[in-house]
Design a protein around this motif. Structure first.
Motif, PDB file in Angstrom:
ATOM      1  N   LYS A 128       0.842  -1.190   0.000  1.00  0.00           N
ATOM      2  CA  LYS A 128       0.000   0.000   0.000  1.00  0.00           C
ATOM      3  C   LYS A 128       0.885   1.252   0.000  1.00  0.00           C
ATOM      4  O   LYS A 128       1.882   1.318   0.701  1.00  0.00           O
ATOM      5  CB  LYS A 128      -0.917   0.014   1.219  1.00  0.00           C
ATOM      6  N   PRO A 129       0.556   2.249  -0.789  1.00  0.00           N
ATOM      7  CA  PRO A 129       1.380   3.457  -0.828  1.00  0.00           C
ATOM      8  C   PRO A 129       1.293   4.264   0.463  1.00  0.00           C
ATOM      9  O   PRO A 129       0.287   4.243   1.165  1.00  0.00           O
ATOM     10  CB  PRO A 129       0.779   4.245  -2.004  1.00  0.00           C
ATOM     11  N   VAL A 130       2.375   4.943   0.771  1.00  0.00           N
ATOM     12  CA  VAL A 130       2.438   5.855   1.923  1.00  0.00           C
ATOM     13  C   VAL A 130       2.091   7.245   1.421  1.00  0.00           C
ATOM     14  O   VAL A 130       2.569   7.674   0.372  1.00  0.00           O
ATOM     15  CB  VAL A 130       3.854   5.844   2.532  1.00  0.00           C
ATOM     16  N   ARG A 131       1.275   7.975   2.169  1.00  0.00           N
ATOM     17  CA  ARG A 131       0.884   9.332   1.801  1.00  0.00           C
ATOM     18  C   ARG A 131       1.431  10.293   2.852  1.00  0.00           C
ATOM     19  O   ARG A 131       1.101  10.174   4.034  1.00  0.00           O
ATOM     20  CB  ARG A 131      -0.635   9.426   1.712  1.00  0.00           C
ATOM     21  N   ALA A 132       2.290  11.203   2.407  1.00  0.00           N
ATOM     22  CA  ALA A 132       2.931  12.138   3.333  1.00  0.00           C
ATOM     23  C   ALA A 132       2.898  13.552   2.759  1.00  0.00           C
ATOM     24  O   ALA A 132       2.681  13.742   1.565  1.00  0.00           O
ATOM     25  CB  ALA A 132       4.372  11.704   3.591  1.00  0.00           C
ATOM     26  N   HIS A 133       3.126  14.534   3.618  1.00  0.00           N
ATOM     27  CA  HIS A 133       3.116  15.919   3.150  1.00  0.00           C
ATOM     28  C   HIS A 133       4.260  16.696   3.794  1.00  0.00           C
ATOM     29  O   HIS A 133       4.765  16.334   4.864  1.00  0.00           O
ATOM     30  CB  HIS A 133       1.779  16.596   3.454  1.00  0.00           C
ATOM     31  N   ALA A 134       4.687  17.755   3.104  1.00  0.00           N
ATOM     32  CA  ALA A 134       5.734  18.626   3.634  1.00  0.00           C
ATOM     33  C   ALA A 134       5.504  20.035   3.120  1.00  0.00           C
ATOM     34  O   ALA A 134       5.062  20.236   1.986  1.00  0.00           O
ATOM     35  CB  ALA A 134       7.117  18.136   3.204  1.00  0.00           C
ATOM     36  N   VAL A 192       3.600  13.318  -6.735  1.00  0.00           N
ATOM     37  CA  VAL A 192       2.903  14.439  -6.096  1.00  0.00           C
ATOM     38  C   VAL A 192       1.435  14.389  -6.517  1.00  0.00           C
ATOM     39  O   VAL A 192       1.118  14.496  -7.698  1.00  0.00           O
ATOM     40  CB  VAL A 192       3.536  15.786  -6.489  1.00  0.00           C
ATOM     41  N   VAL A 193       0.550  14.212  -5.542  1.00  0.00           N
ATOM     42  CA  VAL A 193      -0.874  14.094  -5.843  1.00  0.00           C
ATOM     43  C   VAL A 193      -1.655  15.361  -5.506  1.00  0.00           C
ATOM     44  O   VAL A 193      -2.821  15.490  -5.873  1.00  0.00           O
ATOM     45  CB  VAL A 193      -1.496  12.885  -5.105  1.00  0.00           C
ATOM     46  N   ASP A 194      -1.022  16.278  -4.799  1.00  0.00           N
ATOM     47  CA  ASP A 194      -1.684  17.553  -4.501  1.00  0.00           C
ATOM     48  C   ASP A 194      -0.613  18.590  -4.203  1.00  0.00           C
ATOM     49  O   ASP A 194       0.470  18.267  -3.686  1.00  0.00           O
ATOM     50  CB  ASP A 194      -2.631  17.420  -3.309  1.00  0.00           C
ATOM     51  N   GLY A 219       5.200  29.946   0.577  1.00  0.00           N
ATOM     52  CA  GLY A 219       5.734  28.666   0.122  1.00  0.00           C
ATOM     53  C   GLY A 219       4.654  27.765  -0.439  1.00  0.00           C
ATOM     54  O   GLY A 219       3.630  28.236  -0.941  1.00  0.00           O
ATOM     55  N   GLN A 220       4.855  26.468  -0.353  1.00  0.00           N
ATOM     56  CA  GLN A 220       3.884  25.508  -0.862  1.00  0.00           C
ATOM     57  C   GLN A 220       3.940  24.219  -0.048  1.00  0.00           C
ATOM     58  O   GLN A 220       4.965  23.892   0.561  1.00  0.00           O
ATOM     59  CB  GLN A 220       4.140  25.194  -2.333  1.00  0.00           C
ATOM     60  N   THR A 221       2.817  23.523  -0.022  1.00  0.00           N
ATOM     61  CA  THR A 221       2.735  22.210   0.606  1.00  0.00           C
ATOM     62  C   THR A 221       2.560  21.169  -0.497  1.00  0.00           C
ATOM     63  O   THR A 221       1.699  21.317  -1.361  1.00  0.00           O
ATOM     64  CB  THR A 221       1.555  22.125   1.590  1.00  0.00           C
ATOM     65  N   LEU A 222       3.386  20.125  -0.466  1.00  0.00           N
ATOM     66  CA  LEU A 222       3.262  19.022  -1.413  1.00  0.00           C
ATOM     67  C   LEU A 222       2.756  17.791  -0.679  1.00  0.00           C
ATOM     68  O   LEU A 222       3.230  17.460   0.418  1.00  0.00           O
ATOM     69  CB  LEU A 222       4.616  18.706  -2.056  1.00  0.00           C
ATOM     70  N   ILE A 223       1.785  17.135  -1.271  1.00  0.00           N
ATOM     71  CA  ILE A 223       1.301  15.860  -0.758  1.00  0.00           C
ATOM     72  C   ILE A 223       1.794  14.790  -1.712  1.00  0.00           C
ATOM     73  O   ILE A 223       1.539  14.846  -2.915  1.00  0.00           O
ATOM     74  CB  ILE A 223      -0.231  15.846  -0.647  1.00  0.00           C
ATOM     75  N   VAL A 224       2.534  13.835  -1.158  1.00  0.00           N
ATOM     76  CA  VAL A 224       3.268  12.871  -1.980  1.00  0.00           C
ATOM     77  C   VAL A 224       2.861  11.449  -1.659  1.00  0.00           C
ATOM     78  O   VAL A 224       2.683  11.075  -0.492  1.00  0.00           O
ATOM     79  CB  VAL A 224       4.791  13.031  -1.737  1.00  0.00           C
ATOM     80  N   LYS A 282       5.561  14.426   7.006  1.00  0.00           N
ATOM     81  CA  LYS A 282       4.692  13.802   7.993  1.00  0.00           C
ATOM     82  C   LYS A 282       3.638  12.946   7.295  1.00  0.00           C
ATOM     83  O   LYS A 282       3.147  13.303   6.221  1.00  0.00           O
ATOM     84  CB  LYS A 282       3.992  14.867   8.846  1.00  0.00           C
ATOM     85  N   LEU A 283       3.295  11.828   7.934  1.00  0.00           N
ATOM     86  CA  LEU A 283       2.247  10.977   7.398  1.00  0.00           C
ATOM     87  C   LEU A 283       0.895  11.646   7.566  1.00  0.00           C
ATOM     88  O   LEU A 283       0.643  12.316   8.571  1.00  0.00           O
ATOM     89  CB  LEU A 283       2.235   9.623   8.118  1.00  0.00           C
ATOM     90  N   LEU A 284       0.030  11.454   6.586  1.00  0.00           N
ATOM     91  CA  LEU A 284      -1.341  11.948   6.692  1.00  0.00           C
ATOM     92  C   LEU A 284      -2.195  10.851   7.306  1.00  0.00           C
ATOM     93  O   LEU A 284      -2.133   9.693   6.896  1.00  0.00           O
ATOM     94  CB  LEU A 284      -1.877  12.339   5.312  1.00  0.00           C
TER      95      LEU A 284
END
Length: 206
Positions: free
Chosen positions: A88-94, A124-126, A133-138, A166-168
């Motif tokens: 299962k993929p891991v979803r994280a953001h920074a 990058v999904v979002d 700056g910007q937040t990337l959800i990966v 960080k993990l979502l």
């Protein structure tokens, strides 16, 4: 079903998935008219895997037999697993401070500035920009997440700072991906003859 690297999972880059797709098409080109031929309904790179949906069991068997006869490239070690058993993929953001850069450039810099961190399989999904700056959800595979932790405690260097991944808690995109795959499996299962099977692949050259 899926074909994965014999030793590592979730490690296929887009370049490697392209090589596998070309290899499959080259094998099809060797077939003669009237010979049993494979049929596919979709092929896409997802989370370090090449997911191929076969139209029927004959197509699954054809891909398996071709893989047993010759690897897509020298040193490739591939095997098959059920698509539902893919990691299962891991979803994280920074959050990345400063003038927003293109996500592809940010990921490339993370890889260059942090030895041992591989970002070629990240997606990058979002992307959310703000004045500072910007937040990337990966989306990334579990192997990448573990390596990010081992190499830099999930705080890679990029540009002139360090990020904190960080993990979502609510993996909405991951759930959507799983739901889509289940729908695909249910749809192809309604075929008039043989029960169709989805096929995916993850691999890395040795």
């Amino acid at each position: 079903m899926a074909f994965v690297h014999e030793y590592l999972e979730g490690t296929l880059s887009e370049e490697e998935t392209g090589r596998i797709k070309t290899w499959i098409l080259d094998r099809i080109d060797t077939l003669t008219t009237g010979a049993p031929s494979p049929k596919f309904t979709e092929c896409r790179h997802r989370g370090g895997a090449l997911l191929i949906t076969c139209a029927d069991l004959t197509s699954v068997g054809w891909v398996k037999s071709e893989l047993e006869r010759a690897a897509p490239w020298e040193g490739a070690k591939l095997r098959f697993v059920e698509a539902k058993n893919l990691p299962k993929p891991v979803r994280a953001h920074a959050w990345i401070p400063g003038t927003p850069e293109e996500p592809a450039k940010v990921l490339k810099r993370i890889q260059i500035q942090n030895a041992g961190v591989e970002t070629s399989n990240w997606r990058v999904v979002d992307r959310r920009e703000d004045p500072k700056g910007q937040t990337l959800i990966v989306l990334m595979d579990q192997t990448s997440w573990d390596k990010l932790g081992a190499k830099c405690n999930h705080r890679p260097y990029v540009d002139f700072t360090r990020l904190t991944f960080k993990l979502l808690s609510k993996p909405k995109v991951a759930i959507e991906e799983e739901t889509k795959m289940k729908c695909e499996e249910a749809t192809v299962a309604e075929g008039p003859s043989e029960e169709p099977q989805p096929t995916a692949s993850t691999s890395a050259p040795q």
